[in-house]
Design a protein around this motif. Structure first.
Motif, PDB file in Angstrom:
ATOM      1  N   GLU A   1       0.858  -1.183   0.000  1.00 11.79           N
ATOM      2  CA  GLU A   1       0.000   0.000   0.000  1.00 11.79           C
ATOM      3  C   GLU A   1       0.897   1.237   0.000  1.00 11.79           C
ATOM      4  OE1 GLU A   1      -3.439   0.329   0.031  1.00 11.79           O
ATOM      5  OE2 GLU A   1      -3.379  -1.795  -0.471  1.00 11.79           O
ATOM      6  N   PRO A   2       0.451   2.313  -0.628  1.00 16.63           N
ATOM      7  CA  PRO A   2       1.269   3.520  -0.570  1.00 16.63           C
ATOM      8  C   PRO A   2       1.366   4.013   0.868  1.00 16.63           C
ATOM      9  CG  PRO A   2      -0.815   3.918  -1.726  1.00 16.63           C
ATOM     10  CD  PRO A   2      -0.758   2.467  -1.387  1.00 16.63           C
ATOM     11  N   ALA A   3       2.502   4.557   1.200  1.00 17.24           N
ATOM     12  CA  ALA A   3       2.716   5.062   2.556  1.00 17.24           C
ATOM     13  C   ALA A   3       1.810   6.264   2.797  1.00 17.24           C
ATOM     14  CB  ALA A   3       4.175   5.460   2.741  1.00 17.24           C
ATOM     15  N   GLU A   4       1.349   6.383   4.035  1.00 15.34           N
ATOM     16  CA  GLU A   4       0.519   7.530   4.398  1.00 15.34           C
ATOM     17  C   GLU A   4       1.378   8.788   4.379  1.00 15.34           C
ATOM     18  OE1 GLU A   4      -2.469   9.167   7.843  1.00 15.34           O
ATOM     19  OE2 GLU A   4      -1.470   7.254   8.160  1.00 15.34           O
ATOM     20  N   PRO A   5       0.859   9.890   3.819  1.00 17.39           N
ATOM     21  CA  PRO A   5       1.639  11.124   3.812  1.00 17.39           C
ATOM     22  C   PRO A   5       1.833  11.649   5.235  1.00 17.39           C
ATOM     23  CG  PRO A   5      -0.548  11.495   2.873  1.00 17.39           C
ATOM     24  CD  PRO A   5      -0.425  10.036   3.168  1.00 17.39           C
ATOM     25  N   VAL A   6       2.970  12.281   5.447  1.00 15.29           N
ATOM     26  CA  VAL A   6       3.321  12.783   6.775  1.00 15.29           C
ATOM     27  C   VAL A   6       3.832  14.216   6.668  1.00 15.29           C
ATOM     28  CG1 VAL A   6       3.918  10.491   7.669  1.00 15.29           C
ATOM     29  CG2 VAL A   6       5.701  11.932   6.666  1.00 15.29           C
ATOM     30  N   ILE A   7       3.884  14.871   7.816  1.00 18.77           N
ATOM     31  CA  ILE A   7       4.544  16.172   7.936  1.00 18.77           C
ATOM     32  C   ILE A   7       5.645  15.995   8.964  1.00 18.77           C
ATOM     33  CG2 ILE A   7       2.885  17.012   9.636  1.00 18.77           C
ATOM     34  CD1 ILE A   7       3.416  19.818   8.493  1.00 18.77           C
TER      35      ILE A   7
ATOM     36  N   ALA B   1      -3.614  12.477  11.142  1.00 14.76           N
ATOM     37  CA  ALA B   1      -3.685  13.018  12.507  1.00 14.76           C
ATOM     38  C   ALA B   1      -3.771  14.544  12.477  1.00 14.76           C
ATOM     39  CB  ALA B   1      -2.469  12.570  13.316  1.00 14.76           C
ATOM     40  N   VAL B   2      -3.108  15.180  11.514  1.00 23.38           N
ATOM     41  CA  VAL B   2      -3.161  16.634  11.387  1.00 23.38           C
ATOM     42  C   VAL B   2      -4.573  17.064  10.986  1.00 23.38           C
ATOM     43  CG1 VAL B   2      -2.210  18.668  10.233  1.00 23.38           C
ATOM     44  CG2 VAL B   2      -0.718  16.724  10.762  1.00 23.38           C
ATOM     45  N   LEU B   3      -5.170  16.347  10.037  1.00 22.53           N
ATOM     46  CA  LEU B   3      -6.534  16.670   9.623  1.00 22.53           C
ATOM     47  C   LEU B   3      -7.504  16.444  10.781  1.00 22.53           C
ATOM     48  CD1 LEU B   3      -8.643  17.533   7.582  1.00 22.53           C
ATOM     49  CD2 LEU B   3      -8.650  15.182   6.694  1.00 22.53           C
ATOM     50  N   GLU B   4      -7.323  15.381  11.530  1.00 25.54           N
ATOM     51  CA  GLU B   4      -8.186  15.126  12.687  1.00 25.54           C
ATOM     52  C   GLU B   4      -8.058  16.256  13.712  1.00 25.54           C
ATOM     53  OE1 GLU B   4     -11.108  13.576  14.822  1.00 25.54           O
ATOM     54  OE2 GLU B   4     -10.497  12.861  12.855  1.00 25.54           O
ATOM     55  N   LEU B   5      -6.848  16.730  13.935  1.00 25.66           N
ATOM     56  CA  LEU B   5      -6.629  17.845  14.857  1.00 25.66           C
ATOM     57  C   LEU B   5      -7.301  19.126  14.336  1.00 25.66           C
ATOM     58  CD1 LEU B   5      -5.267  18.950  17.402  1.00 25.66           C
ATOM     59  CD2 LEU B   5      -3.175  19.247  16.053  1.00 25.66           C
ATOM     60  N   ALA B   6      -7.194  19.380  13.039  1.00 24.82           N
ATOM     61  CA  ALA B   6      -7.851  20.549  12.441  1.00 24.82           C
ATOM     62  C   ALA B   6      -9.365  20.445  12.605  1.00 24.82           C
ATOM     63  CB  ALA B   6      -7.485  20.669  10.963  1.00 24.82           C
TER      64      ALA B   6
ATOM     65  N   VAL C   1      21.625  26.502  21.923  1.00 26.77           N
ATOM     66  CA  VAL C   1      20.488  25.750  22.456  1.00 26.77           C
ATOM     67  C   VAL C   1      20.127  24.680  21.437  1.00 26.77           C
ATOM     68  CG1 VAL C   1      18.093  25.860  23.214  1.00 26.77           C
ATOM     69  CG2 VAL C   1      19.636  27.772  23.678  1.00 26.77           C
ATOM     70  N   LYS C   2      20.160  23.442  21.871  1.00 23.76           N
ATOM     71  CA  LYS C   2      19.871  22.327  20.965  1.00 23.76           C
ATOM     72  C   LYS C   2      18.688  21.554  21.512  1.00 23.76           C
ATOM     73  CE  LYS C   2      21.046  19.678  17.497  1.00 23.76           C
ATOM     74  NZ  LYS C   2      20.706  20.120  16.184  1.00 23.76           N
ATOM     75  N   LEU C   3      17.614  21.469  20.733  1.00 24.22           N
ATOM     76  CA  LEU C   3      16.454  20.688  21.127  1.00 24.22           C
ATOM     77  C   LEU C   3      16.557  19.298  20.508  1.00 24.22           C
ATOM     78  CD1 LEU C   3      13.611  23.329  20.656  1.00 24.22           C
ATOM     79  CD2 LEU C   3      14.768  22.675  22.773  1.00 24.22           C
ATOM     80  N   THR C   4      16.175  18.307  21.274  1.00 25.05           N
ATOM     81  CA  THR C   4      16.169  16.935  20.773  1.00 25.05           C
ATOM     82  C   THR C   4      14.836  16.293  21.117  1.00 25.05           C
ATOM     83  OG1 THR C   4      17.230  16.181  22.812  1.00 25.05           O
ATOM     84  CG2 THR C   4      18.664  16.589  20.917  1.00 25.05           C
ATOM     85  N   PRO C   5      14.352  15.453  20.207  1.00 23.84           N
ATOM     86  CA  PRO C   5      14.893  15.097  18.897  1.00 23.84           C
ATOM     87  C   PRO C   5      14.806  16.275  17.930  1.00 23.84           C
ATOM     88  CG  PRO C   5      12.705  14.168  19.130  1.00 23.84           C
ATOM     89  CD  PRO C   5      13.047  14.799  20.447  1.00 23.84           C
ATOM     90  N   GLU C   6      15.563  16.169  16.845  1.00 27.94           N
ATOM     91  CA  GLU C   6      15.589  17.246  15.862  1.00 27.94           C
ATOM     92  C   GLU C   6      14.291  17.335  15.079  1.00 27.94           C
ATOM     93  OE1 GLU C   6      19.019  16.999  13.365  1.00 27.94           O
ATOM     94  OE2 GLU C   6      20.403  17.088  15.066  1.00 27.94           O
ATOM     95  N   THR C   7      13.638  16.187  14.874  1.00 27.41           N
ATOM     96  CA  THR C   7      12.394  16.179  14.104  1.00 27.41           C
ATOM     97  C   THR C   7      11.369  15.246  14.746  1.00 27.41           C
ATOM     98  OG1 THR C   7      13.121  14.369  12.668  1.00 27.41           O
ATOM     99  CG2 THR C   7      13.555  16.619  11.905  1.00 27.41           C
ATOM    100  N   VAL C   8      10.119  15.532  14.457  1.00 30.52           N
ATOM    101  CA  VAL C   8       8.996  14.677  14.848  1.00 30.52           C
ATOM    102  C   VAL C   8       8.113  14.563  13.611  1.00 30.52           C
ATOM    103  CG1 VAL C   8       6.934  14.506  16.295  1.00 30.52           C
ATOM    104  CG2 VAL C   8       9.072  15.351  17.269  1.00 30.52           C
ATOM    105  N   THR C   9       7.723  13.353  13.277  1.00 34.58           N
ATOM    106  CA  THR C   9       6.903  13.104  12.094  1.00 34.58           C
ATOM    107  C   THR C   9       5.478  12.773  12.520  1.00 34.58           C
ATOM    108  OG1 THR C   9       8.850  12.291  10.932  1.00 34.58           O
ATOM    109  CG2 THR C   9       6.719  11.690  10.010  1.00 34.58           C
ATOM    110  N   VAL C  10       4.515  13.416  11.851  1.00 38.20           N
ATOM    111  CA  VAL C  10       3.102  13.236  12.183  1.00 38.20           C
ATOM    112  C   VAL C  10       2.343  12.890  10.898  1.00 38.20           C
ATOM    113  CG1 VAL C  10       1.054  14.324  13.205  1.00 38.20           C
ATOM    114  CG2 VAL C  10       3.345  15.003  13.977  1.00 38.20           C
ATOM    115  N   PRO C  11       1.528  11.825  10.912  1.00 33.46           N
ATOM    116  CA  PRO C  11       0.724  11.504   9.725  1.00 33.46           C
ATOM    117  C   PRO C  11      -0.273  12.624   9.425  1.00 33.46           C
ATOM    118  CG  PRO C  11       0.632   9.726  11.353  1.00 33.46           C
ATOM    119  CD  PRO C  11       1.328  10.883  11.998  1.00 33.46           C
ATOM    120  N   LEU C  12      -0.483  12.910   8.145  1.00 37.52           N
ATOM    121  CA  LEU C  12      -1.440  13.949   7.782  1.00 37.52           C
ATOM    122  C   LEU C  12      -2.853  13.615   8.252  1.00 37.52           C
ATOM    123  CD1 LEU C  12      -0.449  15.356   4.262  1.00 37.52           C
ATOM    124  CD2 LEU C  12      -0.232  16.412   6.505  1.00 37.52           C
TER     125      LEU C  12
END
Length: 154
Positions: A16-22, A124-129, A111-122
């Protein structure tokens, strides 16, 4: 980690195609131009339309996204402020108790924040919107990303 040999993979068939993420970058909390300069990410409108919503009516929930997914994932204690800017409105107010609310970008050096990135499925973003805006199910069938006013054909 589990591995598969070529014979096992062939039996599974096409994937299956991978779910798009941000991907949210933690250092964007320090930049006026971070998080795509506060703009919706590429592909957001198409994704929203493909789920049956009018992209002009579904706001991209940047602040809520940062607060719900990025900040809790950070190893540091970070609070976020809404700058109200047309540029990136989500900025670090404090990091591990140190006030950063009045600092300019160059003053964050070191100032260094870790982790450098966090990935969220779109999804979940649409559900939040939808949650933020009180939206229910889409008004009609999913729309074509290439032609948002036309329903997807089978």
């Amino acid at each position: 980690m589990d591995t598969m040999n070529a014979m096992d993979a062939a039996q599974l068939g096409p994937s299956e195609p991978a779910e798009p993420v941000i991907t949210l970058r933690s250092d964007d909390l320090f930049s006026k131009f971070g998080f795509n300069d506060g703009a919706r990410p590429d592909g957001w409108e198409e994704y929203v339309a493909s789920r049956g919503f009018d992209p002009d009516e579904v706001r991209f929930p940047l602040l809520a996204l940062v607060r719900r997914y990025l900040v809790p994932a950070l190893d540091q204690e970070v609070t976020v402020m809404d700058t109200g800017s047309f540029h990136n409105p989500a900025r670090a107010a404090t990091v591990d108790g140190v006030d950063f609310s009045d600092r300019r970008h160059e003053e964050y050096s070191g100032v260094k924040l870790t982790p450098e990135t966090v990935t969220v499925p779109l999804s979940a973003v649409l559900e939040l919107a939808r949650e933020e805006q009180g939206l229910t199910e889409p008004p009609g069938p999913p729309r074509s990303p290439r032609c948002p006013w036309a329903p997807l054909s089978d």
